[in-house]
Design an enzyme around this catalytic site. Structure first.
Site, short mmCIF file in Angstrom:
data_model
loop_
_atom_site.label_atom_id
_atom_site.label_comp_id
_atom_site.label_asym_id
_atom_site.label_seq_id
_atom_site.Cartn_x
_atom_site.Cartn_y
_atom_site.Cartn_z
N PHE A 1 0.84 -1.19 0.00
CA PHE A 1 0.00 0.00 0.00
C PHE A 1 0.88 1.25 0.00
CE2 PHE A 1 -2.40 3.27 2.31
CZ PHE A 1 -3.58 3.30 1.57
N ASN B 1 -3.13 1.31 10.67
CA ASN B 1 -3.91 1.67 9.49
C ASN B 1 -4.30 0.36 8.82
OD1 ASN B 1 -5.11 2.80 7.26
ND2 ASN B 1 -3.19 3.38 6.26
N PRO B 2 -5.34 -0.30 9.33
CA PRO B 2 -5.71 -1.63 8.83
C PRO B 2 -6.56 -1.52 7.57
CG PRO B 2 -7.23 -1.00 10.54
CD PRO B 2 -6.24 0.15 10.40
#
Length: 284
Positions: A88, A187-188
């Protein structure tokens, strides 16, 4: 005006036509990467040194491939991180989450705070904390092998021996630290199944495992973060968890007083949208 600056102007128009949000900046970043200079030094590139690979990079960005995949770097607070397919790309809104965590750690009366970053991805939050909080020890947790590889590279480059990477799932990580952690941050994945991200850079290039949460509302990973944070934190320790801007209320409710949470707050990003929830554990 040099030949390269003329080409950057043409590239800017192409990227704007393609809907790229920051066409001039992106054209300059690609040019700087290809020619091995800073953006402020683009005017120094001789006409004879122009590299046609610039236009290859522009074409990739025109197709909405993330700029960070083209340059191989993402900037996060004071860090330049290696990123690419399989991890990400950290976003500016997450810098606000990291900033809140850093501020809390600096305010603590703890000489060597212990921090856990659950689902570290590229390592952006963990490394920012290690860089900006003197004597902090940071444990970064990442179960996905591709993301783990990127985090490992960044930790080797920036970690200074104070970031420890663990190939574990955020739901059951780090039993050995139960009750000893000063701050948990995460920050899942949280996008609900079936939702489609608006930006093609996210929709088509970020790994799905980092985007889409489990459960009908996408918040099962946030619930796992709550349980893990409750297990890891010492009394008075803090948690911060990022979420989508429409999820402020349901995430707030996950951190219930019945489970020992105090001072639960919904907090906003720089655009004044709900972005993360913070709470303090087990202390009146």
């Amino acid at each position: 005006m040099t030949f390269l600056l003329d080409e950057i102007a043409l590239a800017t128009a192409r990227l704007a036509e393609a809907g790229v949000p920051s066409p001039r900046t992106d054209a300059e970043e690609i040019a700087a990467c290809v020619h091995g200079v800073r953006r402020s030094e683009l005017h120094t590139v001789k006409d004879s040194d122009f590299d046609a690979l610039f236009w290859e990079g522009v074409a990739r960005r025109e197709s909405r491939e993330p700029l960070q995949h083209i340059t191989g770097r993402a900037y996060f607070r004071y860090l330049s991180l290696e990123v690419g397919p399989g991890v990400f790309v950290p976003r500016p809104e997450t810098e606000v989450v990291a900033g809140w965590a850093i501020d809390r750690l600096r305010e603590m009366d703890v000489a060597s705070p212990v921090v856990v970053d659950l689902g570290t991805g590229s390592g952006a939050i963990a490394l920012s904390i290690a860089q900006e909080v003197a004597l902090a020890t940071v444990h970064a947790v990442e179960v996905d092998p591709d993301a783990y590889g990127w985090a490992k590279r960044n930790i080797i480059e920036h970690g200074q021996g104070r970031v420890h990477l663990h190939p574990e799932d955020l739901a059951d990580a780090l039993d050995e630290l139960n009750g000893q952690v000063d701050l948990v941050v995460s920050n899942p994945p949280y996008i609900p199944p079936g939702a489609v991200p608006r930006d093609p850079e996210v929709r088509d290039y970020d790994p799905r495992r980092a985007l889409y949460g489990s459960g009908s509302d996408g918040l099962d990973e946030v619930r796992a973060v709550e349980r893990t944070a409750r297990r890891l934190l010492r009394p008075g320790g803090f948690v911060a968890v990022e979420h989508a801007d429409q999820q402020g209320t349901p995430v707030y409710l996950i951190f219930s007083e019945e489970n020992g949470w105090r001072d639960v707050r919904s907090r906003q990003d720089l655009t004044r949208r709900d972005r993360f929830v913070t709470a303090r554990f087990g202390q009146e």
